[in-house]
Design a protein around this motif. Structure first.
Motif, mmCIF file in Angstrom:
data_model
loop_
_atom_site.group_PDB
_atom_site.id
_atom_site.type_symbol
_atom_site.label_atom_id
_atom_site.label_comp_id
_atom_site.label_asym_id
_atom_site.label_seq_id
_atom_site.Cartn_x
_atom_site.Cartn_y
_atom_site.Cartn_z
ATOM 1 N N ALA A 1 -7.284 -12.586 -4.878
ATOM 2 C CA ALA A 1 -8.081 -11.671 -4.058
ATOM 3 C C ALA A 1 -7.327 -11.200 -2.820
ATOM 4 O O ALA A 1 -7.653 -10.153 -2.249
ATOM 5 N N CYS B 1 -6.250 -7.593 -2.639
ATOM 6 C CA CYS B 1 -7.214 -6.612 -2.145
ATOM 7 C C CYS B 1 -7.132 -6.483 -0.637
ATOM 8 O O CYS B 1 -7.247 -5.379 -0.083
ATOM 9 N N ASP B 2 -6.925 -7.603 0.066
ATOM 10 C CA ASP B 2 -6.804 -7.564 1.516
ATOM 11 C C ASP B 2 -5.605 -6.735 1.960
ATOM 12 O O ASP B 2 -5.613 -6.149 3.046
ATOM 13 N N HIS C 1 -13.936 -3.837 -7.927
ATOM 14 C CA HIS C 1 -13.059 -4.931 -8.367
ATOM 15 C C HIS C 1 -12.816 -5.914 -7.232
ATOM 16 O O HIS C 1 -12.892 -7.141 -7.427
ATOM 17 N N CYS C 2 -12.519 -5.397 -6.048
ATOM 18 C CA CYS C 2 -12.222 -6.275 -4.915
ATOM 19 C C CYS C 2 -13.455 -7.050 -4.460
ATOM 20 O O CYS C 2 -13.355 -8.214 -4.065
ATOM 21 N N TRP D 1 -6.394 -9.108 -15.061
ATOM 22 C CA TRP D 1 -6.273 -7.930 -14.203
ATOM 23 C C TRP D 1 -5.173 -6.994 -14.697
ATOM 24 O O TRP D 1 -4.988 -5.920 -14.126
ATOM 25 N N LEU E 1 -7.012 -2.646 0.081
ATOM 26 C CA LEU E 1 -8.291 -1.961 0.258
ATOM 27 C C LEU E 1 -8.457 -1.338 1.648
ATOM 28 O O LEU E 1 -8.901 -0.187 1.751
ATOM 29 N N TRP F 1 0.819 -1.209 0.000
ATOM 30 C CA TRP F 1 0.000 0.000 0.000
ATOM 31 C C TRP F 1 0.855 1.262 0.000
ATOM 32 O O TRP F 1 0.496 2.258 -0.634
ATOM 33 N N PHE G 1 -5.774 -1.374 -10.182
ATOM 34 C CA PHE G 1 -5.922 -0.176 -9.362
ATOM 35 C C PHE G 1 -6.781 0.885 -10.050
ATOM 36 O O PHE G 1 -7.449 1.672 -9.394
ATOM 37 N N PHE H 1 -11.858 0.406 -7.718
ATOM 38 C CA PHE H 1 -11.053 -0.582 -7.016
ATOM 39 C C PHE H 1 -11.896 -1.361 -6.010
ATOM 40 O O PHE H 1 -11.760 -2.588 -5.887
ATOM 41 N N ALA H 2 -12.769 -0.673 -5.286
ATOM 42 C CA ALA H 2 -13.643 -1.354 -4.325
ATOM 43 C C ALA H 2 -14.554 -2.350 -5.033
ATOM 44 O O ALA H 2 -14.774 -3.478 -4.540
#
Length: 412
Positions: free
Chosen positions: A239, A242-243, A227-228, A314, A246, A163, A286, A224-225
């Motif tokens: 996935a 994303c953890d 997508h996740c 992706w 996000l 991040w 992203f 992005f939200a």
């Protein structure tokens, strides 16, 4: 590089400790990974006419980055040396997994007679050293480009590095552009060598994300939200990315200097001088459709269909589908995996042998064959866009027919 096998980080720490105790012992051609140059390589898959030099520059100003550089050199300037394949580990630094032959001569004199040359800024994968892409950097330098790589300030720590890197990496590219502008002035270390107004971006994995962002793609909070959420519902193997990202969107916005988390598109980090982008398994998720549409420069997107770390659907496919570029290329390497874009592994360190399959081996592809195709299309694309070269002809769909490869282009 981001790997979905989280166990690899703990295992590698143990292996590193053992290695530091016993020392380093090279393992020659482990598991038959070594490969000679292929005589049937396509036109631009063989080295160009320029001798190549390499050195490491250092930014005196913040963020004090190291900048490895490959460039056209004066012929007969010295002896080449092996190039290391490295990852960056906490408390250890850059650790060599393997080495491979190189034809770049360290600290060779610049060939200024034919300069200044177009600049290609290279962004490595997550926690990967720039030298791990030396095979491609020196190949491009042999065609009359200067390749300046960025040693991003990060280690193999996905919990925080991912991040933070999503914000810091594009900012570091901006700092590199400022450095290049200063150093191409009379008396600067790049004066007469680099054409600072003719620039391309090249990146792999997180470096592909970086290249897209620095070319103008904009992060999209809402996209992005969504997508996740889709990835979680489908139980997609990637996935977990994303953890890692996000929950940290507010912190990312703060790191970017924003007063609040944008509801949709963020301000961009793009530079108008960017004339071409090469995204190798570049993390495009992203940005979403709206964020990618901000890119207008020509784009080459390459990915492997068996990539589980930057999945093809992706990365390369949405990049090609959604950028606004009038000239663009998409290449799918059938059943290729994530690390197909990194150095060959001619000599694997003994402590890294348990991980050789992760970093060095490719289940379906001969790595040299893949590199021949990657270098062929990357070189032709950059020659066409930065030098207006006739190499553009090989980017036409009817000429780009090779086994194990699906190809699509517009504008060529």
């Amino acid at each position: 590089m981001v790997t979905s096998k989280k166990w690899i980080f703990g295992l590698f720490s143990i292996l590193v400790a053992v290695a530091l105790f016993f020392g380093v012992r090279p393992q020659k051609c482990a598991n038959g990974i070594c490969a000679e140059h292929r005589p049937d390589a396509p036109t631009y898959g063989v080295p160009g006419a320029y001798p190549v030099g390499s050195r490491v520059l250092q930014m005196a100003q913040e963020p004090h980055l190291e900048l490895p550089i490959w460039y056209p050199a004066v012929a007969g300037a010295g002896e080449s040396s092996a190039q290391p394949y490295q990852i960056k580990l906490p408390a250890v630094g850059a650790l060599t997994i393997a080495t491979d032959a190189s034809y770049a001569v360290p600290d060779a004199a610049y060939d200024l007679a034919s300069g200044p040359y177009p600049l290609v800024v290279l962004s490595p994968g997550f926690a990967m050293s720039a030298s791990s892409y030396g095979w491609l950097a020196e190949h491009l330098a042999s065609y009359g480009f200067v390749v300046l790589a960025v040693e991003h300030d990060e280690q193999m720590n996905p919990e925080t590095g991912l991040w933070q890197g999503a914000v810091k990496r594009p900012q570091e590219i901006q700092a590199v552009f400022a450095y290049v502008d200063a150093q191409t002035q009379p008396g600067g270390t790049l004066a007469g060598l680099v054409d600072a107004e003719t620039v391309a971006l090249l990146g792999h994995s997180y470096g592909g994300y970086t290249a897209l962002a620095a070319a103008g793609a904009r992060f999209d909070s809402a996209g992005f939200a969504t997508h996740c959420a889709d990835a979680a519902r489908e139980e997609h193997p990637a996935a977990w990315l994303c953890d890692m990202l996000l929950p940290h969107l507010p912190e990312m916005a703060a790191l970017a200097g924003l007063d609040a988390l944008p509801a949709a598109l963020w301000p961009g980090w793009g530079d108008a001088r960017v004339a071409a982008v090469v995204a190798l398994a570049g993390d495009a998720f992203f940005f979403g459709e709206a964020g990618l549409a901000e890119i207008v420069a020509p784009v080459l997107a390459i990915g492997g269909t068996a990539d589980h770390d930057s999945p093809y659907e992706w990365s390369a496919q949405p990049t090609y589908d959604h950028v606004s570029s009038s000239r663009k290329v998409r290449i799918a390497l059938d059943e290729a995996e994530h690390m197909i874009f990194t150095n060959p592994c001619a000599s694997i360190r003994w402590y890294a042998r348990p991980l050789a399959g992760e970093f060095c081996a490719d289940t379906t592809w001969d790595r040299q064959q893949a590199h021949d195709l990657i270098s062929h299309f990357t070189t032709a694309f950059l020659l066409a866009e930065l030098k207006q070269d006739a190499a553009a002809a090989v980017l036409a769909p009817e000429t780009a027919v090779f086994p194990q490869m699906d190809y699509e282009s517009e504008g060529y």
